[in-house]
Write an enzyme that holds these catalytic residues in place. Sequence first.
Site, mmCIF file in Angstrom:
data_model
loop_
_atom_site.group_PDB
_atom_site.id
_atom_site.type_symbol
_atom_site.label_atom_id
_atom_site.label_comp_id
_atom_site.label_asym_id
_atom_site.label_seq_id
_atom_site.Cartn_x
_atom_site.Cartn_y
_atom_site.Cartn_z
ATOM 1 C CB ALA A 63 56.851 56.683 55.935
ATOM 2 N N GLY A 108 61.819 54.097 55.534
ATOM 3 C CA GLY A 108 61.878 54.038 56.998
ATOM 4 C C GLY A 108 62.188 52.630 57.507
ATOM 5 C CD GLU A 111 65.151 56.753 57.126
ATOM 6 O OE1 GLU A 111 63.905 56.717 57.028
ATOM 7 O OE2 GLU A 111 65.790 57.807 57.232
ATOM 8 C CD GLU A 131 63.338 57.251 51.864
ATOM 9 O OE1 GLU A 131 64.186 56.745 51.092
ATOM 10 O OE2 GLU A 131 63.177 56.878 53.036
HETATM 11 N N1 COA Z 1 52.976 52.992 52.173
HETATM 12 C C1 COA Z 1 51.693 52.647 52.125
HETATM 13 N N2 COA Z 1 51.251 51.471 51.633
HETATM 14 C C2 COA Z 1 52.193 50.634 51.169
HETATM 15 C C3 COA Z 1 53.560 50.938 51.188
HETATM 16 C C4 COA Z 1 53.951 52.189 51.737
HETATM 17 N N3 COA Z 1 55.218 52.546 51.861
HETATM 18 N N4 COA Z 1 54.227 49.910 50.632
HETATM 19 C C5 COA Z 1 53.312 48.987 50.302
HETATM 20 N N5 COA Z 1 52.085 49.432 50.616
HETATM 21 C C6 COA Z 1 50.807 48.734 50.435
HETATM 22 C C7 COA Z 1 50.330 48.823 48.997
HETATM 23 O O1 COA Z 1 49.648 50.046 48.758
HETATM 24 C C8 COA Z 1 49.395 47.633 48.946
HETATM 25 O O2 COA Z 1 48.189 47.960 49.595
HETATM 26 P P1 COA Z 1 46.749 47.756 48.865
HETATM 27 O O3 COA Z 1 46.688 46.268 48.629
HETATM 28 O O4 COA Z 1 45.808 48.252 49.884
HETATM 29 O O5 COA Z 1 46.821 48.541 47.602
HETATM 30 C C9 COA Z 1 50.107 46.605 49.834
HETATM 31 O O6 COA Z 1 50.977 47.346 50.666
HETATM 32 C C10 COA Z 1 50.936 45.596 49.057
HETATM 33 O O7 COA Z 1 51.868 46.324 48.253
HETATM 34 P P2 COA Z 1 52.021 46.141 46.657
HETATM 35 O O8 COA Z 1 52.585 47.418 46.095
HETATM 36 O O9 COA Z 1 50.736 45.647 46.076
HETATM 37 O O10 COA Z 1 53.105 44.972 46.612
HETATM 38 P P3 COA Z 1 54.150 44.665 45.449
HETATM 39 O O11 COA Z 1 54.777 43.362 45.818
HETATM 40 O O12 COA Z 1 53.527 44.823 44.119
HETATM 41 O O13 COA Z 1 55.263 45.839 45.557
HETATM 42 C C11 COA Z 1 56.835 47.292 46.739
HETATM 43 C C12 COA Z 1 56.071 45.930 46.703
HETATM 44 C C13 COA Z 1 57.535 47.350 48.091
HETATM 45 C C14 COA Z 1 57.853 47.355 45.602
HETATM 46 C C15 COA Z 1 55.814 48.457 46.601
HETATM 47 O O14 COA Z 1 54.745 48.243 47.512
HETATM 48 C C16 COA Z 1 56.398 49.813 46.894
HETATM 49 O O15 COA Z 1 57.098 50.362 46.051
HETATM 50 N N6 COA Z 1 56.130 50.381 48.076
HETATM 51 C C17 COA Z 1 56.580 51.695 48.447
HETATM 52 C C18 COA Z 1 58.018 51.673 48.929
HETATM 53 C C19 COA Z 1 58.518 53.063 49.263
HETATM 54 O O16 COA Z 1 58.575 53.939 48.440
HETATM 55 N N7 COA Z 1 58.909 53.258 50.524
HETATM 56 C C20 COA Z 1 59.436 54.501 51.000
HETATM 57 C C21 COA Z 1 58.387 55.309 51.637
HETATM 58 S S1 COA Z 1 58.988 56.899 52.166
#
Ligand code: COA
Length: 260
Positions: A63, A108, A111, A131
């Site tokens: 999400a 998500g 999921e 989460e």
């Molecule tokens: N929600 C909103 N934005 C997200 C996102 C999420 N779940 N996951 C990634 N993004 C965005 C980042 O904010 C970034 O945007 P920006 O360039 O505008 O700052 C872009 O996607 C690229 O992500 P980034 O974090 O820079 O890539 P990375 O390769 O360093 O890391 C992840 C990848 C997946 C490890 C990391 O993005 C992450 O932990 N995301 C959240 C995952 C999560 O907790 N999901 C469950 C949600 S309930």
Amino acid sequence: MDTVSITRAGRVAIVTFRRADQLNAMNKQMMGEITEAFESLSADAAVGAIVVTGEGKGFMAGADIKEYATQTEAEFDAFQKAGARMYAAIEQNAKPVIAAVNGYALGGGFEIVLACDIVLASEKARFGLPEIKLGLVPGGGGTQRATRKLGRNRANHMLLTGGIYPASDFVACGFVAEVLATDALLPRAQELAEGIAAEPPDAVEGLKRLTALALDPDPTPGFEAERALVTALYRSETGQARVRAFAERSAAKAAEKGRP
Ligand code: COA
């Protein structure tokens, strides 16, 4: 639709998540468009199977946490409620849904993978339910589907650690059917989908309903539904033609070899 596209190749539809710069994180608009895509494909007689994938290096990183940060409590609640409809549109889709997981499938996004019927993944695919790191738990059915599809200890391990794991970790338990090189992922998913879409729709859609019924602790309704389907298919034109063709081929081979 801005955040999701549907392309068609014969009887196969490919749904692609398109917020690549955000790793396809799912905001409210995207959730609505995913629901619309799957509900329309479910009702489309020209579609025999669906492939779902993501553009860029994410399948879906969950999400949209940045949207979460701005939501009111009522908006958050409405998002979770709309999510139930979206996951149902995938899991209960009349057509088999093949996940072609190209990258991060987290929260998500994982999921959604859990709601699919068959899972193919690239070497770059990463699965997780992180989460707990946000002080939350999954809201789209992740605890229930992960426990059913992966087993309780594996689900507990993922949920309690919030860890991120390669797709290859999920092959031995049967959750992931194949891990492929990045370039091979979509062609293989399409090939698999085409094969399924070429089979009689009544049998394909019926099988999907039957394996869902098998989750009922009482197998009796499933046994009965299975017998009802096989008897109907036996009477169908395709069933009759294919069964007879097998027997005729066998008889022709026997005649060639001079067997009675
Ligand atoms: N929600 C909103 N934005 C997200 C996102 C999420 N779940 N996951 C990634 N993004 C965005 C980042 O904010 C970034 O945007 P920006 O360039 O505008 O700052 C872009 O996607 C690229 O992500 P980034 O974090 O820079 O890539 P990375 O390769 O360093 O890391 C992840 C990848 C997946 C490890 C990391 O993005 C992450 O932990 N995301 C959240 C995952 C999560 O907790 N999901 C469950 C949600 S309930």
